[in-house]
Write an enzyme that holds these catalytic residues in place. Structure first.
Site, PDB file in Angstrom:
ATOM      1  CG  PHE A  14      -1.939  -2.037   0.989  1.00 57.30           C
ATOM      2  CD1 PHE A  14      -0.552  -1.760   0.511  1.00 57.30           C
ATOM      3  CD2 PHE A  14      -2.170  -3.090   1.005  1.00 57.30           C
ATOM      4  CE1 PHE A  14       0.390  -3.079   0.558  1.00 57.30           C
ATOM      5  CE2 PHE A  14      -1.476  -4.526   1.081  1.00 57.30           C
ATOM      6  CZ  PHE A  14      -0.228  -4.193   0.614  1.00 57.30           C
ATOM      7  N   GLY A  15      -4.045  -1.910   3.853  1.00 57.85           N
ATOM      8  CA  GLY A  15      -4.113  -3.228   4.779  1.00 57.85           C
ATOM      9  C   GLY A  15      -3.735  -2.602   6.179  1.00 57.85           C
ATOM     10  CE  LYS A  72      -0.383  -9.003  -2.187  1.00 62.83           C
ATOM     11  NZ  LYS A  72      -0.561 -10.341  -2.216  1.00 62.83           N
ATOM     12  CG  ASP A  90       0.343 -15.697  -0.107  1.00 60.69           C
ATOM     13  OD1 ASP A  90      -0.894 -15.418  -0.529  1.00 60.69           O
ATOM     14  OD2 ASP A  90       0.235 -16.068   1.179  1.00 60.69           O
TER      15      ASP A  90
HETATM   16  P1  IMP Z   1      -2.401 -11.851  -0.303  1.00 70.52           P
HETATM   17  O1  IMP Z   1      -3.065 -11.007  -1.616  1.00 70.52           O
HETATM   18  O2  IMP Z   1      -3.241 -13.230  -0.014  1.00 70.52           O
HETATM   19  O3  IMP Z   1      -1.137 -11.940  -0.470  1.00 70.52           O
HETATM   20  O4  IMP Z   1      -3.041 -11.301   1.125  1.00 70.52           O
HETATM   21  C1  IMP Z   1      -1.970 -10.026   1.395  1.00 70.52           C
HETATM   22  C2  IMP Z   1      -2.880  -9.336   2.439  1.00 70.52           C
HETATM   23  O5  IMP Z   1      -1.659  -9.353   3.716  1.00 70.52           O
HETATM   24  C3  IMP Z   1      -3.059  -8.027   2.280  1.00 70.52           C
HETATM   25  O6  IMP Z   1      -4.525  -7.882   1.874  1.00 70.52           O
HETATM   26  C4  IMP Z   1      -2.936  -7.174   3.390  1.00 70.52           C
HETATM   27  O7  IMP Z   1      -4.352  -7.480   4.422  1.00 70.52           O
HETATM   28  C5  IMP Z   1      -1.837  -7.955   4.311  1.00 70.52           C
HETATM   29  N1  IMP Z   1      -0.606  -7.251   3.632  1.00 70.52           N
HETATM   30  C6  IMP Z   1       0.451  -7.910   2.968  1.00 70.52           C
HETATM   31  N2  IMP Z   1       1.283  -6.855   2.640  1.00 70.52           N
HETATM   32  C7  IMP Z   1       0.967  -5.699   3.582  1.00 70.52           C
HETATM   33  C8  IMP Z   1       1.745  -4.641   3.292  1.00 70.52           C
HETATM   34  O8  IMP Z   1       2.874  -4.375   2.818  1.00 70.52           O
HETATM   35  N3  IMP Z   1       0.985  -3.625   4.245  1.00 70.52           N
HETATM   36  C9  IMP Z   1      -0.244  -3.688   4.639  1.00 70.52           C
HETATM   37  N4  IMP Z   1      -0.774  -5.178   4.609  1.00 70.52           N
HETATM   38  C10 IMP Z   1      -0.070  -6.094   3.771  1.00 70.52           C
END
Ligand code: IMP
Length: 201
Positions: free
Chosen positions: A147-148, A13, A68
């Site tokens: 990622f993710g 991020k 988020d």
């Molecule tokens: P947060 O850090 O609680 O906002 O969780 C975000 C989660 O959403 C990440 O760990 C990923 O699993 C997913 N995510 C959010 N943005 C992306 C992206 O751009 N690519 C892939 N997964 C994402």
């Protein structure tokens, strides 16, 4: 250059946000010495984004933004949604993605990535900016970038997943880019891009 604290330790991020907000220095939680774990107790991206931004702004006393974000899959009634980062027991990207594939049971589904960026300024005023990017969840991983859930998030118009396009290409169309463009617009329209302009000396 103007500084913004990002209420996140997610290096993907951080990289994406720094790449989009080129005129700002983005400070991570590590940069400001913030070590607490913030519990994301909200039911929506907006609530969780504000929870993170508020806590870190209180600590940093600097202009703070939080991201988020997550993936909402239609066939799974919007899951994993706000639980995207902790969908599986281990919470690793790979296990989260595999759980999505298992729950979809060989089916494709329309989906969207959502990102809510919150901003808290020096007068503790709160703003939120939302970005959404529609796509499709495919049944097998494609590509190694991003990622993710990126290897299974397919963009119909490009015929590629987010893991098959370059970092720069993703940052032109992503949910994060759309939310950050709204934030930038706000900064430019309201403050000439400079949030510290109104600061009481
Ligand atoms: P947060 O850090 O609680 O906002 O969780 C975000 C989660 O959403 C990440 O760990 C990923 O699993 C997913 N995510 C959010 N943005 C992306 C992206 O751009 N690519 C892939 N997964 C994402």
């Amino acid at each position: 250059m103007k500084e913004l604290v990002l209420a996140s330790n997610n290096k993907h991020k951080l990289e994406e946000i720094q790449n989009i907000l080129k005129d700002y220095i983005i400070l991570s939680l590590e940069d400001i010495g913030f070590k607490e774990e913030i519990e994301e107790t909200g039911d929506t991206f907006k609530e969780n984004s504000l929870i993170k931004a508020r806590r870190v702004a209180e600590f940093s006393k600097k202009i703070t933004i939080a991201d988020d974000s997550g993936l909402c899959i239609d066939l799974l009634d919007g899951a994993p949604g706000v639980y995207s980062a902790r969908y599986s027991t281990s919470g690793t990207d790979e296990d989260n993605l595999q759980k999505v594939l298992k729950n979809l049971n060989g089916k494709e589904s329309t989906a969207k990535y959502v990102c809510v960026i919150s901003l808290i300024d020096l007068e503790k005023r709160e703003y939120t900016f939302t970005g959404e990017c529609p796509g499709k969840i495919i049944t097998k991983k494609q590509g190694i970038g991003g990622f993710g859930y990126d290897p299974i998030f397919f963009i119909e118009s490009l015929k590629k997943t987010f893991a098959e396009i370059s970092f720069e290409e993703k940052n032109k169309i992503s949910h994060r880019k759309i939310a950050l463009d709204k934030l930038l617009n706000y900064l430019i329209l309201s403050q000439g891009g400079d949030l510290e302009k109104d600061k009481v000396k």
